[in-house]
Design a protein around this motif. Structure first.
Motif, PDB file in Angstrom:
ATOM      1  N   LEU A 134       0.826  -1.205   0.000  1.00 20.20           N
ATOM      2  CA  LEU A 134       0.000   0.000   0.000  1.00 20.20           C
ATOM      3  C   LEU A 134       0.862   1.257   0.000  1.00 20.20           C
ATOM      4  CD1 LEU A 134      -2.766  -1.085   2.512  1.00 20.20           C
ATOM      5  CD2 LEU A 134      -3.131  -0.486   0.119  1.00 20.20           C
ATOM      6  N   ARG A 135       1.914   1.248   0.790  1.00 20.44           N
ATOM      7  CA  ARG A 135       2.793   2.418   0.834  1.00 20.44           C
ATOM      8  C   ARG A 135       3.465   2.648  -0.518  1.00 20.44           C
ATOM      9  NH1 ARG A 135       7.672   3.413   5.256  1.00 20.44           N
ATOM     10  NH2 ARG A 135       8.470   5.350   4.346  1.00 20.44           N
ATOM     11  N   ILE A 136       3.948   1.583  -1.134  1.00 16.37           N
ATOM     12  CA  ILE A 136       4.588   1.721  -2.443  1.00 16.37           C
ATOM     13  C   ILE A 136       3.585   2.197  -3.486  1.00 16.37           C
ATOM     14  CG2 ILE A 136       5.691   0.428  -4.304  1.00 16.37           C
ATOM     15  CD1 ILE A 136       7.053  -1.276  -2.179  1.00 16.37           C
ATOM     16  N   ARG A 137       2.361   1.667  -3.445  1.00 13.61           N
ATOM     17  CA  ARG A 137       1.346   2.082  -4.412  1.00 13.61           C
ATOM     18  C   ARG A 137       0.950   3.537  -4.239  1.00 13.61           C
ATOM     19  NH1 ARG A 137       2.223  -1.258  -8.387  1.00 13.61           N
ATOM     20  NH2 ARG A 137       1.942  -3.444  -7.806  1.00 13.61           N
ATOM     21  N   VAL A 138       0.918   3.988  -2.982  1.00 12.82           N
ATOM     22  CA  VAL A 138       0.607   5.402  -2.747  1.00 12.82           C
ATOM     23  C   VAL A 138       1.685   6.285  -3.358  1.00 12.82           C
ATOM     24  CG1 VAL A 138       0.448   7.183  -0.964  1.00 12.82           C
ATOM     25  CG2 VAL A 138      -0.817   5.063  -0.703  1.00 12.82           C
ATOM     26  N   TYR A 139       2.944   5.946  -3.109  1.00 12.99           N
ATOM     27  CA  TYR A 139       4.024   6.755  -3.677  1.00 12.99           C
ATOM     28  C   TYR A 139       4.097   6.592  -5.197  1.00 12.99           C
ATOM     29  CZ  TYR A 139       5.826   8.047   0.891  1.00 12.99           C
ATOM     30  OH  TYR A 139       5.962   8.586   2.136  1.00 12.99           O
ATOM     31  N   GLU A 140       3.700   5.441  -5.707  1.00 10.97           N
ATOM     32  CA  GLU A 140       3.648   5.301  -7.155  1.00 10.97           C
ATOM     33  C   GLU A 140       2.579   6.216  -7.747  1.00 10.97           C
ATOM     34  OE1 GLU A 140       3.012   1.905 -10.638  1.00 10.97           O
ATOM     35  OE2 GLU A 140       2.795   1.368  -8.515  1.00 10.97           O
ATOM     36  N   LEU A 141       1.433   6.307  -7.055  1.00 12.76           N
ATOM     37  CA  LEU A 141       0.396   7.232  -7.516  1.00 12.76           C
ATOM     38  C   LEU A 141       0.891   8.672  -7.495  1.00 12.76           C
ATOM     39  CD1 LEU A 141      -2.466   7.921  -8.394  1.00 12.76           C
ATOM     40  CD2 LEU A 141      -3.169   7.801  -5.990  1.00 12.76           C
ATOM     41  N   LEU A 142       1.595   9.050  -6.420  1.00 13.62           N
ATOM     42  CA  LEU A 142       2.161  10.399  -6.366  1.00 13.62           C
ATOM     43  C   LEU A 142       3.182  10.604  -7.475  1.00 13.62           C
ATOM     44  CD1 LEU A 142       2.651  10.740  -2.500  1.00 13.62           C
ATOM     45  CD2 LEU A 142       0.893  11.827  -3.894  1.00 13.62           C
ATOM     46  N   LEU A 143       3.999   9.581  -7.744  1.00 12.53           N
ATOM     47  CA  LEU A 143       4.980   9.677  -8.827  1.00 12.53           C
ATOM     48  C   LEU A 143       4.293   9.876 -10.178  1.00 12.53           C
ATOM     49  CD1 LEU A 143       7.869   9.295 -10.046  1.00 12.53           C
ATOM     50  CD2 LEU A 143       7.380   6.828 -10.064  1.00 12.53           C
ATOM     51  N   ARG A 144       3.266   9.062 -10.444  1.00 14.41           N
ATOM     52  CA  ARG A 144       2.578   9.182 -11.734  1.00 14.41           C
ATOM     53  C   ARG A 144       1.870  10.524 -11.870  1.00 14.41           C
ATOM     54  NH1 ARG A 144       5.761   5.644 -13.876  1.00 14.41           N
ATOM     55  NH2 ARG A 144       5.532   3.544 -13.027  1.00 14.41           N
ATOM     56  N   LYS A 145       1.330  11.033 -10.772  1.00 13.07           N
ATOM     57  CA  LYS A 145       0.672  12.336 -10.839  1.00 13.07           C
ATOM     58  C   LYS A 145       1.684  13.449 -11.099  1.00 13.07           C
ATOM     59  CE  LYS A 145      -2.620  13.276  -7.935  1.00 13.07           C
ATOM     60  NZ  LYS A 145      -3.376  13.443  -6.677  1.00 13.07           N
ATOM     61  N   GLU A 146       2.850  13.361 -10.468  1.00  9.86           N
ATOM     62  CA  GLU A 146       3.893  14.357 -10.730  1.00  9.86           C
ATOM     63  C   GLU A 146       4.367  14.272 -12.179  1.00  9.86           C
ATOM     64  OE1 GLU A 146       5.150  16.709  -8.924  1.00  9.86           O
ATOM     65  OE2 GLU A 146       4.184  16.337  -6.998  1.00  9.86           O
ATOM     66  N   ALA A 394      14.136   8.970  -8.347  1.00 10.35           N
ATOM     67  CA  ALA A 394      14.970   8.830  -7.145  1.00 10.35           C
ATOM     68  C   ALA A 394      14.128   8.975  -5.888  1.00 10.35           C
ATOM     69  CB  ALA A 394      16.085   9.873  -7.170  1.00 10.35           C
ATOM     70  N   TYR A 395      13.174   9.923  -5.887  1.00 11.50           N
ATOM     71  CA  TYR A 395      12.244  10.051  -4.760  1.00 11.50           C
ATOM     72  C   TYR A 395      11.488   8.742  -4.541  1.00 11.50           C
ATOM     73  CZ  TYR A 395      12.666  15.168  -4.277  1.00 11.50           C
ATOM     74  OH  TYR A 395      13.109  16.441  -4.039  1.00 11.50           O
ATOM     75  N   PHE A 396      10.974   8.183  -5.630  1.00 15.26           N
ATOM     76  CA  PHE A 396      10.183   6.954  -5.515  1.00 15.26           C
ATOM     77  C   PHE A 396      11.039   5.791  -5.028  1.00 15.26           C
ATOM     78  CE2 PHE A 396       8.596   3.045  -7.577  1.00 15.26           C
ATOM     79  CZ  PHE A 396       7.388   2.938  -6.903  1.00 15.26           C
ATOM     80  N   GLU A 397      12.245   5.654  -5.542  1.00 18.40           N
ATOM     81  CA  GLU A 397      13.124   4.575  -5.099  1.00 18.40           C
ATOM     82  C   GLU A 397      13.505   4.737  -3.629  1.00 18.40           C
ATOM     83  OE1 GLU A 397      16.400   4.564  -7.769  1.00 18.40           O
ATOM     84  OE2 GLU A 397      15.234   3.818  -9.480  1.00 18.40           O
ATOM     85  N   LEU A 398      13.665   5.973  -3.178  1.00 19.23           N
ATOM     86  CA  LEU A 398      13.956   6.212  -1.760  1.00 19.23           C
ATOM     87  C   LEU A 398      12.795   5.737  -0.894  1.00 19.23           C
ATOM     88  CD1 LEU A 398      15.620   7.488   0.534  1.00 19.23           C
ATOM     89  CD2 LEU A 398      14.569   9.682  -0.051  1.00 19.23           C
ATOM     90  N   GLN A 399      11.577   6.107  -1.264  1.00 16.69           N
ATOM     91  CA  GLN A 399      10.415   5.697  -0.477  1.00 16.69           C
ATOM     92  C   GLN A 399      10.182   4.189  -0.580  1.00 16.69           C
ATOM     93  OE1 GLN A 399       9.109   7.703   1.542  1.00 16.69           O
ATOM     94  NE2 GLN A 399       9.791   9.707   0.771  1.00 16.69           N
ATOM     95  N   SER A 400      10.458   3.599  -1.737  1.00 17.01           N
ATOM     96  CA  SER A 400      10.291   2.148  -1.892  1.00 17.01           C
ATOM     97  C   SER A 400      11.277   1.380  -1.020  1.00 17.01           C
ATOM     98  CB  SER A 400      10.464   1.752  -3.362  1.00 17.01           C
ATOM     99  OG  SER A 400       9.493   2.366  -4.173  1.00 17.01           O
ATOM    100  N   ALA A 401      12.520   1.860  -0.947  1.00 22.80           N
ATOM    101  CA  ALA A 401      13.510   1.205  -0.095  1.00 22.80           C
ATOM    102  C   ALA A 401      13.116   1.309   1.376  1.00 22.80           C
ATOM    103  CB  ALA A 401      14.888   1.821  -0.323  1.00 22.80           C
ATOM    104  N   ALA A 402      12.606   2.477   1.771  1.00 18.98           N
ATOM    105  CA  ALA A 402      12.147   2.635   3.162  1.00 18.98           C
ATOM    106  C   ALA A 402      10.963   1.715   3.449  1.00 18.98           C
ATOM    107  CB  ALA A 402      11.778   4.092   3.416  1.00 18.98           C
ATOM    108  N   ALA A 403      10.056   1.562   2.473  1.00 15.98           N
ATOM    109  CA  ALA A 403       8.917   0.658   2.655  1.00 15.98           C
ATOM    110  C   ALA A 403       9.379  -0.791   2.795  1.00 15.98           C
ATOM    111  CB  ALA A 403       7.946   0.801   1.487  1.00 15.98           C
ATOM    112  N   GLU A 404      10.400  -1.180   2.046  1.00 16.39           N
ATOM    113  CA  GLU A 404      10.935  -2.541   2.155  1.00 16.39           C
ATOM    114  C   GLU A 404      11.567  -2.775   3.529  1.00 16.39           C
ATOM    115  OE1 GLU A 404      12.262  -6.437   1.166  1.00 16.39           O
ATOM    116  OE2 GLU A 404      10.623  -5.125   0.515  1.00 16.39           O
ATOM    117  N   ILE A 405      12.261  -1.785   4.056  1.00 17.88           N
ATOM    118  CA  ILE A 405      12.852  -1.913   5.392  1.00 17.88           C
ATOM    119  C   ILE A 405      11.749  -2.034   6.436  1.00 17.88           C
ATOM    120  CG2 ILE A 405      14.199  -0.697   7.149  1.00 17.88           C
ATOM    121  CD1 ILE A 405      15.913   0.435   4.903  1.00 17.88           C
TER     122      ILE A 405
END
Length: 415
Positions: A134-146, A394-405
Motif C-alpha cells: 500500500l505504501r509503495i502504491r501510494v508513492y507510485e500514484l504520487l509519482l505518476r501524478k507528478e 529517485a524520490y520513488f526509489e527512496l520511499q520504496s527502499a524505506a517501505a521494504e525496510i
C-alpha cells in the motif's frame, strides 16, 4: 436570453452547492494502510486461520468421552421347561473410559498452541506485506501524478512555441519545416501526456484493488513524494528485524511445534489404558464387574512417525537459519538502495535541476528574441525533462527502499 442566463446561474449555483456538500477526502499513508488492513481479503483469510488454530487448542485440550454399550435380548431355552424354567430377558451395560497419557496430552496441547503462534506470525506477515504494498502504491500514484503534471506543463509549453512558430512562418520569418518539426513535437508531448495520465489512473486503480474498493472514488493523498525518510541506524535495524520479522517468528514457532510433535510421538509409545465397568442383569442374577484394558506397543513402536517428526524439525531449523541470513542480506540491500537514492536526490536537488532550468530559461528568451532556433529550446527542454524524471524516480526509489525496510521489521500501523 434572460431565461437562459437565469438557468445558467441556477445550474452553476447548484453545482457549487454539490461540490461544497461533497469535499474531496484526503488520506494519509497510515490511514490508507489501516483501511487496507481492515478490509483486504487476504488479511481476513489469515485472521480466520488464527481463529481455526485457536479452535484447535480447544479440541486438543478436551478430555476423551466415555463409551457406553447397552445390549439386551431374550433367552431362548434349549432344554425342557422342567429343567430351565420359564424364558427370561437379559441386559448388559458396559462403560469404557479412556485414561489419557498425561505426557501425550501435554505435548498435543503444546503443539496446538504453537500452531496458533505460527498462524499469528503468518497473519503478521500478510499484514506487513500488504502495508508495504500500500505504501509503495501510494508513492507510485504520487509519482505518476507528478509525471503527468510535468508532461502537461511541457505540452502547454510546446503548444505555445508551436503558436509562435506558426506566426513566424505565416509572416515569412521561418521556413515551414520548423512548423512541421514543432507539430511533431506537440504530438509527441500530447502522447506522453496521455500516457502519464493513464499511468496515474492505473496506479489509482491498484490502490482500489488493495483496499477492496473501500477508498472513495475522488480521494486525495496528504503525503508528498519528496517527504523525508527517517529510520534508525543500520545496527538497530538488524536487531529490530531479528526480533520482529514475521517470517522469522513464524519459523521459530514452527520449530517449537515440530519439537512438541517429536515429544507427542514419543509419548504415544507409552501404554494406553481404558477403565471398564460392566453391569449384567437377568431374572435371577445381577453381576457388576470392573476391569482395566491396556494397549501394549509391543511390535510397532511408531519408529516411522518419530523419525518423520525429527527430520521435519531439522528441515524447519535449517530453513530458519538460512532465512535469518537471507533477511539480513535483504535488509542490507534495501539500506544500500536507500543510500543510493538519497545520494541521487541530493545530486539533482543540489544543482542539476537548477542548472537545467536556467539553461531552459536562457534558451526560451533567446528564442523569443530570435537569437536561437527551436532546436536549442527543444534540446534544453529534453535535458530538463530527463533530469526531473530522474529526480522523481529517485524520490520513488527512496520511499520504496524505506517501505521494504519497514516490511522486513514489520513496522506498520497496528489495527
Amino acid at each position: 436570453m434572460q431565461k437562459i442566463y437565469i438557468l445558467l446561474c441556477l445550474f452553476f449555483s447548484f453545482s457549487s452547492f454539490a461540490l461544497a456538500k461533497e469535499p474531496v477526502t484526503k488520506y494519509s499513508i497510515k490511514e490508507i494502510q489501516r483501511l487496507g488492513l481492515e478490509v483486504n481479503g487476504l488479511v481476513l483469510a489469515a485472521r480466520s486461520q488464527v481463529n481455526i488454530a485457536e479452535a484447535g487448542v480447544v479440541s486438543a485440550s478436551a478430555y476423551p468421552n466415555p463409551e457406553v454399550t447397552v445390549m439386551a435380548g431374550p433367552d431362548a431355552p434349549r432344554l425342557p421347561f422342567e429343567l430351565t424354567g420359564p424364558a427370561t430377558m437379559q441386559r448388559t451395560v458396559t462403560v469404557s473410559q479412556p485414561i489419557e497419557n498425561p505426557f501425550f496430552r501435554q505435548a498435543r496441547i503444546g503443539s496446538a498452541e504453537a500452531n496458533v503462534e505460527v498462524n499469528r506470525a503468518s497473519l503478521d506477515q500478510v499484514r506487513a506485506d500488504l502495508a508495504a504494498q500500500l505504501r509503495i502504491r501510494v508513492y507510485e500514484l504520487l509519482l505518476r501524478k507528478e509525471q503527468a503534471a510535468m508532461e502537461t506543463a511541457i505540452f502547454d509549453v510546446m503548444e505555445e512555441i508551436q503558436r509562435r512558430i506558426k506566426l513566424s512562418v505565416e509572416v515569412g520569418e521561418l521556413a515551414r519545416f520548423e512548423l512541421i518539426r514543432a507539430d511533431t513535437e506537440v504530438m509527441t508531448a500530447a502522447s506522453r501526456k496521455e500516457a502519464a495520465l493513464l499511468s496515474a489512473e492505473r496506479a489509482r486503480v491498484a490502490l482500489f484493488q488493495l483496499t477492496a474498493g473501500a477508498l472513495p472514488p475522488d480521494f486525495a493523498i496528504q503525503n508528498s513524494l519528496s517527504e523525508p525518510v527517517e529510520l534508525p541506524v543500520l545496527e538497530e535495524l538488524y536487531q529490530q528485524v531479528l526480533a520482529a520479522n514475521p517470517e522469522i517468528l513464524r519459523l521459530e514457532a514452527e520449530q517449537n511445534r515440530t519439537q512438541l510433535r517429536i515429544e507427542q510421538e514419543r509419548a504415544s509409545v507409552l501404554p494406553s489404558m481404558n477403565i471398564l465397568y460392566s453391569n449384567f442383569q437377568d431374572r435371577q442374577f445381577t453381576s457388576n464387574t470392573a476391569g482395566l484394558s491396556v494397549t501394549v506397543p509391543l511390535f510397532y513402536r511408531r519408529r516411522g512417525e518419530i523419525n518423520s517428526a525429527i527430520f521435519d524439525s531439522a528441515r524447519v531449523r535449517e530453513t530458519l537459519e538460512y532465512r535469518r541470513y537471507e533477511i539480513n542480506r535483504l535488509l542490507e540491500s534495501a539500506w544500500q538502495a536507500m543510500q543510493i537514492a538519497k545520494r541521487r536526490v541530493e545530486m539533482y536537488e543540489g544543482g542539476i535541476i537548477r542548472t537545467a532550468e536556467n539553461a531552459l530559461r536562457v534558451a526560451e528568451a533567446a528564442f523569443r528574441l530570435g537569437e536561437r532556433g527551436f532546436i536549442e529550446v527543444l534540446d534544453t527542454q529534453r535535458i530538463l525533462r530527463t533530469a526531473r524524471l530522474e529526480l522523481l524516480q529517485a524520490y520513488f526509489e527512496l520511499q520504496s527502499a524505506a517501505a521494504e525496510i519497514d516490511r522486513l521489521r514489520a513496522h506498520y500501523p497496528k489495527e
